[in-house]
Design a protein around this motif. Sequence first.
Motif, mmCIF file in Angstrom:
data_model
loop_
_atom_site.group_PDB
_atom_site.id
_atom_site.type_symbol
_atom_site.label_atom_id
_atom_site.label_comp_id
_atom_site.label_asym_id
_atom_site.label_seq_id
_atom_site.Cartn_x
_atom_site.Cartn_y
_atom_site.Cartn_z
ATOM 1 N N VAL A 1 89.070 -7.310 3.041
ATOM 2 C CA VAL A 1 87.972 -8.197 3.410
ATOM 3 C C VAL A 1 86.965 -7.385 4.190
ATOM 4 O O VAL A 1 87.321 -6.435 4.892
ATOM 5 N N ARG A 2 85.717 -7.739 4.025
ATOM 6 C CA ARG A 2 84.663 -7.024 4.734
ATOM 7 C C ARG A 2 84.357 -7.764 6.028
ATOM 8 O O ARG A 2 84.121 -8.974 6.019
ATOM 9 N N VAL A 3 84.375 -7.038 7.122
ATOM 10 C CA VAL A 3 84.041 -7.594 8.432
ATOM 11 C C VAL A 3 82.878 -6.757 8.956
ATOM 12 O O VAL A 3 83.065 -5.611 9.364
ATOM 13 N N GLY A 4 81.689 -7.318 8.897
ATOM 14 C CA GLY A 4 80.510 -6.543 9.260
ATOM 15 C C GLY A 4 80.334 -5.409 8.265
ATOM 16 O O GLY A 4 80.251 -5.637 7.071
ATOM 17 N N LYS A 5 80.326 -4.192 8.777
ATOM 18 C CA LYS A 5 80.165 -3.024 7.909
ATOM 19 C C LYS A 5 81.490 -2.356 7.573
ATOM 20 O O LYS A 5 81.515 -1.360 6.862
ATOM 21 N N SER A 6 82.582 -2.879 8.096
ATOM 22 C CA SER A 6 83.879 -2.240 7.866
ATOM 23 C C SER A 6 84.807 -3.133 7.053
ATOM 24 O O SER A 6 84.526 -4.316 6.837
ATOM 25 N N PHE A 7 85.900 -2.564 6.589
ATOM 26 C CA PHE A 7 86.890 -3.281 5.796
ATOM 27 C C PHE A 7 88.156 -3.472 6.603
ATOM 28 O O PHE A 7 88.503 -2.638 7.448
#
Length: 71
Positions: free
Chosen positions: A46-52
């Motif tokens: 899942v993508r959270v902001g710019k990170s996974f």
Amino acid sequence: MAVQKRDEPKTLPQVQFLTVAEVATLMRVSKMTVYRLVHGGELPAVRVGKSFRVPEKAVHDYLQNAYFDAG
């Protein structure tokens, strides 16, 4: 079967998420390899902001299914 009341919040199953760096350490591969697995659809994330974030169970499932008989 249990009936849920209107005012009761739905409970989600507890999922432990790992960062790409944590997955790389656990799998003993580079972060780039983890990104390739995620972008290639082999490892869900899942993508959270710019990170996974990768579900810990998905990493264990991937490794379990990665075994092969070399003999």
